[in-house]
Design a protein around this motif. Structure first.
Motif, PDB file in Angstrom:
ATOM      1  N   PRO A   1      37.890  30.440  45.328  1.00 13.94           N
ATOM      2  CA  PRO A   1      38.665  29.523  44.465  1.00 13.94           C
ATOM      3  C   PRO A   1      38.476  30.015  42.505  1.00 13.94           C
ATOM      4  O   PRO A   1      39.110  29.724  41.543  1.00 13.94           O
ATOM      5  CB  PRO A   1      37.549  27.901  44.387  1.00 13.94           C
ATOM      6  N   GLU A   2      37.714  31.573  41.989  1.00 14.81           N
ATOM      7  CA  GLU A   2      37.620  31.810  41.585  1.00 14.81           C
ATOM      8  C   GLU A   2      38.725  32.549  41.112  1.00 14.81           C
ATOM      9  O   GLU A   2      38.910  32.373  39.523  1.00 14.81           O
ATOM     10  CB  GLU A   2      36.454  32.988  41.164  1.00 14.81           C
ATOM     11  N   VAL A   3      39.263  32.422  41.699  1.00 14.35           N
ATOM     12  CA  VAL A   3      40.861  33.830  40.986  1.00 14.35           C
ATOM     13  C   VAL A   3      42.160  32.806  41.471  1.00 14.35           C
ATOM     14  O   VAL A   3      42.212  32.302  42.963  1.00 14.35           O
ATOM     15  CB  VAL A   3      41.067  34.502  42.008  1.00 14.35           C
ATOM     16  N   LYS A   4      42.486  32.377  40.883  1.00 11.53           N
ATOM     17  CA  LYS A   4      43.728  31.463  41.322  1.00 11.53           C
ATOM     18  C   LYS A   4      45.049  32.126  41.198  1.00 11.53           C
ATOM     19  O   LYS A   4      45.037  33.245  40.091  1.00 11.53           O
ATOM     20  CB  LYS A   4      43.950  30.822  39.809  1.00 11.53           C
ATOM     21  N   VAL A   5      46.560  31.993  41.870  1.00 13.67           N
ATOM     22  CA  VAL A   5      47.228  32.454  42.500  1.00 13.67           C
ATOM     23  C   VAL A   5      48.151  31.251  41.923  1.00 13.67           C
ATOM     24  O   VAL A   5      48.286  30.236  43.024  1.00 13.67           O
ATOM     25  CB  VAL A   5      47.598  33.343  43.775  1.00 13.67           C
ATOM     26  N   THR A   6      49.077  31.385  41.134  1.00 19.79           N
ATOM     27  CA  THR A   6      50.247  30.832  40.997  1.00 19.79           C
ATOM     28  C   THR A   6      51.412  31.648  40.822  1.00 19.79           C
ATOM     29  O   THR A   6      51.509  33.073  41.257  1.00 19.79           O
ATOM     30  CB  THR A   6      49.930  29.959  39.116  1.00 19.79           C
ATOM     31  N   GLY A   7      52.590  31.243  41.262  1.00 20.53           N
ATOM     32  CA  GLY A   7      54.002  31.567  40.998  1.00 20.53           C
ATOM     33  C   GLY A   7      54.484  31.645  43.062  1.00 20.53           C
ATOM     34  O   GLY A   7      53.556  31.230  43.821  1.00 20.53           O
TER      35      GLY A   7
ATOM     36  N   PHE B   1      47.801  37.011  38.994  1.00 25.85           N
ATOM     37  CA  PHE B   1      46.175  36.455  39.776  1.00 25.85           C
ATOM     38  C   PHE B   1      45.510  36.140  38.232  1.00 25.85           C
ATOM     39  O   PHE B   1      46.139  37.213  37.476  1.00 25.85           O
ATOM     40  CB  PHE B   1      46.226  37.275  40.231  1.00 25.85           C
ATOM     41  N   ALA B   2      45.081  35.028  38.106  1.00 27.14           N
ATOM     42  CA  ALA B   2      43.961  35.047  37.345  1.00 27.14           C
ATOM     43  C   ALA B   2      42.577  34.389  37.249  1.00 27.14           C
ATOM     44  O   ALA B   2      42.102  33.862  38.549  1.00 27.14           O
ATOM     45  CB  ALA B   2      44.488  34.222  36.237  1.00 27.14           C
TER      46      ALA B   2
END
Length: 247
Positions: A227-233, A208-209
């Motif tokens: 959209p402000e908090v990007k979730v990857t993986g 979470f970034a």
């Protein structure tokens, strides 16, 4: 975050919660606390303030039950403000070397622990009151938001009562994109998780970034993922957080 800064934030958060609750009205539903009305929210937070003040004034070393109060709707605002003021007075009188119960890691003293816990307790419930009133969430200083993320990850999600568990171990990374150094991982497994600050490269299954002021309400489950908090993986880790990451 220094104790005096936390106490300043506690003062501001209490005033903001009272204002939002007044605007919403006691019968308004609290979307972030299913089943609660604003009167329940105010009674809970006011009771927590009185409960915390007892630790500061009496130096209790054992866990005390949260008191139950019944207050008519027309007196809720004054009752809440009286308890909030009494809590601030208790902090002003408490010595720096106060000895009393604490229950989360990460504080250098009992007085700091209670200032931190009550500042974030009140901020989170202020967000609840604002949600009930249908107004935008009030911004908080970035340093305070980072401290709240730290308390959640390294405090609440490093103890046995955390519900953040899964049979297949995973590493969640939480990274504040606007504050270098505010970087954490939570190691999740079938047992108690372990949250900690990290530096440098970290292998994570999910990340979470985002700006720390966006991470703060999202991680406490007081704001929708945007959209402000990007979730990857691995998205299943994010789903787990949405289900069990709140306190």
């Amino acid at each position: 975050m220094e104790t005096n800064l936390l106490l300043g934030q506690l003062r501001a958060e209490g005033a903001a919660l009272a204002a939002a609750a007044l605007r919403a009205g006691p019968d308004a539903a609290v979307p972030t606390c299913p089943g609660w009305r604003v009167r329940d929210l105010v009674l809970h937070t006011g009771s927590v303030h009185r409960w915390a003040a007892e630790y500061l004034t009496a130096g209790h070393m054992e866990r005390r039950p949260l008191p139950e109060h019944r207050v008519p709707d027309g007196e809720l605002g004054a009752w809440f403000r009286a308890g909030h003021d009494a809590l601030l007075t208790a902090f002003a009188s408490a010595p720096e070397d106060l000895e009393c119960l604490t229950f989360l890691a990460g504080s250098p003293s009992a007085r700091h622990f209670w200032a931190r816990r009550q500042a974030h307790e009140t901020a989170v419930h202020r967000m609840d009151a604002e949600r009930a009133a249908g107004v935008p969430l009030s911004p908080v200083p970035a340093a305070f938001a980072a401290d709240g993320v730290d308390e959640l990850l390294t405090g609440f999600h490093s103890r046995s009562r955390s519900r953040l568990r899964r049979p297949v171990p995973a590493v969640l990374r939480v990274r504040a994109t606007d504050r270098p150094g505010d970087d954490w991982v939570v190691r999740v497994s079938g047992g108690a998780p372990r949250g900690e600050r990290v530096t440098g490269a970290v292998a994570a299954d999910c990340e979470f970034a985002g700006p720390v002021e966006a991470l703060y309400p999202v991680l406490w489950n007081r704001s929708a993922w945007g959209p402000e908090v990007k979730v990857t993986g691995d998205r299943s880790v994010a789903a787990l957080w949405a289900e069990a990451g709140g306190v």
